[in-house]
Design a protein around this motif. Structure first.
Motif, PDB file in Angstrom:
ATOM      1  N   SER A 297      -7.708   5.000  -2.804  1.00 52.90           N
ATOM      2  CA  SER A 297      -8.244   3.985  -1.889  1.00 52.90           C
ATOM      3  C   SER A 297      -8.999   2.893  -2.649  1.00 52.90           C
ATOM      4  CB  SER A 297      -9.137   4.618  -0.827  1.00 52.90           C
ATOM      5  OG  SER A 297     -10.246   5.251  -1.413  1.00 52.90           O
ATOM      6  N   LEU A 298      -9.723   3.248  -3.691  1.00 46.65           N
ATOM      7  CA  LEU A 298     -10.425   2.247  -4.502  1.00 46.65           C
ATOM      8  C   LEU A 298      -9.425   1.317  -5.192  1.00 46.65           C
ATOM      9  CD1 LEU A 298     -13.062   1.128  -5.748  1.00 46.65           C
ATOM     10  CD2 LEU A 298     -12.763   2.791  -7.584  1.00 46.65           C
ATOM     11  N   ILE A 299      -8.380   1.890  -5.734  1.00 50.43           N
ATOM     12  CA  ILE A 299      -7.340   1.096  -6.399  1.00 50.43           C
ATOM     13  C   ILE A 299      -6.698   0.129  -5.409  1.00 50.43           C
ATOM     14  CG2 ILE A 299      -5.026   1.228  -7.427  1.00 50.43           C
ATOM     15  CD1 ILE A 299      -5.956   3.864  -8.779  1.00 50.43           C
ATOM     16  N   VAL A 300      -6.268   0.645  -4.265  1.00 55.86           N
ATOM     17  CA  VAL A 300      -5.560  -0.184  -3.286  1.00 55.86           C
ATOM     18  C   VAL A 300      -6.469  -1.277  -2.740  1.00 55.86           C
ATOM     19  CG1 VAL A 300      -4.369  -0.197  -1.056  1.00 55.86           C
ATOM     20  CG2 VAL A 300      -3.945   1.649  -2.684  1.00 55.86           C
ATOM     21  N   ASN A 301      -7.703  -0.924  -2.391  1.00 58.26           N
ATOM     22  CA  ASN A 301      -8.627  -1.935  -1.866  1.00 58.26           C
ATOM     23  C   ASN A 301      -8.883  -3.039  -2.886  1.00 58.26           C
ATOM     24  OD1 ASN A 301      -8.866  -0.681   0.617  1.00 58.26           O
ATOM     25  ND2 ASN A 301     -10.672   0.487   0.017  1.00 58.26           N
ATOM     26  N   SER A 302      -9.017  -2.671  -4.139  1.00 56.23           N
ATOM     27  CA  SER A 302      -9.231  -3.665  -5.194  1.00 56.23           C
ATOM     28  C   SER A 302      -8.002  -4.553  -5.371  1.00 56.23           C
ATOM     29  CB  SER A 302      -9.579  -2.980  -6.513  1.00 56.23           C
ATOM     30  OG  SER A 302     -10.772  -2.255  -6.390  1.00 56.23           O
ATOM     31  N   LEU A 303      -6.820  -3.948  -5.375  1.00 59.71           N
ATOM     32  CA  LEU A 303      -5.585  -4.716  -5.521  1.00 59.71           C
ATOM     33  C   LEU A 303      -5.427  -5.723  -4.386  1.00 59.71           C
ATOM     34  CD1 LEU A 303      -3.108  -1.889  -6.598  1.00 59.71           C
ATOM     35  CD2 LEU A 303      -3.964  -3.750  -8.028  1.00 59.71           C
ATOM     36  N   LYS A 304      -5.653  -5.259  -3.153  1.00 55.17           N
ATOM     37  CA  LYS A 304      -5.485  -6.137  -1.994  1.00 55.17           C
ATOM     38  C   LYS A 304      -6.533  -7.253  -1.978  1.00 55.17           C
ATOM     39  CE  LYS A 304      -3.483  -3.557   1.684  1.00 55.17           C
ATOM     40  NZ  LYS A 304      -3.783  -2.741   2.871  1.00 55.17           N
ATOM     41  N   GLU A 305      -7.757  -6.909  -2.280  1.00 52.09           N
ATOM     42  CA  GLU A 305      -8.838  -7.906  -2.248  1.00 52.09           C
ATOM     43  C   GLU A 305      -8.605  -9.022  -3.258  1.00 52.09           C
ATOM     44  OE1 GLU A 305     -13.598  -8.163  -3.277  1.00 52.09           O
ATOM     45  OE2 GLU A 305     -12.753  -6.223  -2.761  1.00 52.09           O
ATOM     46  N   VAL A 306      -8.346  -8.650  -4.498  1.00 51.62           N
ATOM     47  CA  VAL A 306      -8.175  -9.647  -5.555  1.00 51.62           C
ATOM     48  C   VAL A 306      -6.887 -10.446  -5.347  1.00 51.62           C
ATOM     49  CG1 VAL A 306      -7.828  -9.971  -8.041  1.00 51.62           C
ATOM     50  CG2 VAL A 306      -9.580  -8.378  -7.216  1.00 51.62           C
ATOM     51  N   SER A 307      -5.802  -9.784  -4.995  1.00 54.64           N
ATOM     52  CA  SER A 307      -4.536 -10.508  -4.820  1.00 54.64           C
ATOM     53  C   SER A 307      -4.612 -11.472  -3.641  1.00 54.64           C
ATOM     54  CB  SER A 307      -3.370  -9.535  -4.651  1.00 54.64           C
ATOM     55  OG  SER A 307      -3.526  -8.734  -3.503  1.00 54.64           O
ATOM     56  N   SER A 308      -5.281 -11.080  -2.574  1.00 56.92           N
ATOM     57  CA  SER A 308      -5.439 -11.960  -1.419  1.00 56.92           C
ATOM     58  C   SER A 308      -6.250 -13.208  -1.792  1.00 56.92           C
ATOM     59  CB  SER A 308      -6.126 -11.214  -0.285  1.00 56.92           C
ATOM     60  OG  SER A 308      -6.285 -12.046   0.830  1.00 56.92           O
ATOM     61  N   ARG A 309      -7.321 -12.993  -2.523  1.00 57.26           N
ATOM     62  CA  ARG A 309      -8.164 -14.121  -2.953  1.00 57.26           C
ATOM     63  C   ARG A 309      -7.369 -15.069  -3.846  1.00 57.26           C
ATOM     64  NH1 ARG A 309     -11.635 -12.231  -6.673  1.00 57.26           N
ATOM     65  NH2 ARG A 309     -12.377 -10.698  -5.199  1.00 57.26           N
ATOM     66  N   ARG A 310      -6.661 -14.521  -4.819  1.00 59.98           N
ATOM     67  CA  ARG A 310      -5.900 -15.379  -5.753  1.00 59.98           C
ATOM     68  C   ARG A 310      -4.741 -16.093  -5.052  1.00 59.98           C
ATOM     69  NH1 ARG A 310      -5.798 -12.270 -11.517  1.00 59.98           N
ATOM     70  NH2 ARG A 310      -8.052 -12.180 -11.768  1.00 59.98           N
ATOM     71  N   TYR A 311      -4.143 -15.429  -4.081  1.00 60.06           N
ATOM     72  CA  TYR A 311      -3.067 -16.050  -3.314  1.00 60.06           C
ATOM     73  C   TYR A 311      -3.595 -17.271  -2.567  1.00 60.06           C
ATOM     74  CZ  TYR A 311       1.117 -16.190  -0.340  1.00 60.06           C
ATOM     75  OH  TYR A 311       2.277 -16.566   0.287  1.00 60.06           O
ATOM     76  N   GLY A 312      -4.766 -17.129  -1.969  1.00 63.27           N
ATOM     77  CA  GLY A 312      -5.404 -18.247  -1.274  1.00 63.27           C
ATOM     78  C   GLY A 312      -5.820 -19.348  -2.229  1.00 63.27           C
TER      79      GLY A 312
END
Length: 118
Positions: A62-77
């Motif tokens: 869950s820590l890995i997935v949450n980190s991946l989603k958070e950072v990728s979403s920010r960079r995508y924006g």
């Protein structure tokens, strides 16, 4: 430990094109480097991504997935790829399964066969 991770976009909207998938992949690999795990394979389609991940037991999935989603979403924006009316990139859910029965090469081949865009 190895897992096969699938993350889907919010409402399964087809938002990713090749450039967007490149941004997401770069973000995943950057997070992996900082958190000391590896993205062994990555591919995606317009509405979801697949990743084969190898991680140490001290990290939780869950820590890995949450980190991946958070950072990728920010960079995508930040890359200007997210539409203004789009509030969040990822669905809060995800699919993950441990990799043990199938050889890693079989999973790598499956992920490689996923198209970059539809």
């Amino acid at each position: 430990m190895k897992i096969h991770l699938i993350c889907v976009t919010k409402f399964r909207k087809k938002v990713f094109e090749a450039k967007g998938l490149d941004v997401i992949e770069d973000a995943f690999r950057s997070v992996a480097q900082k958190m000391n795990f590896q993205v062994l394979e990555f591919k995606g389609k317009a509405d979801h991504v697949h990743a084969l991940i190898e991680y140490p037991p001290k990290l939780s999935v869950s820590l890995i997935v949450n980190s991946l989603k958070e950072v990728s979403s920010r960079r995508y924006g930040q890359a200007g790829l997210q539409k203004p009316q789009q509030q969040s990139l990822w669905s809060p859910s995800y699919f993950v399964c441990s990799v043990g029965g199938a050889p890693s090469e079989v999973l790598k081949q499956y992920i490689q066969n996923q198209e970059k865009s539809s």
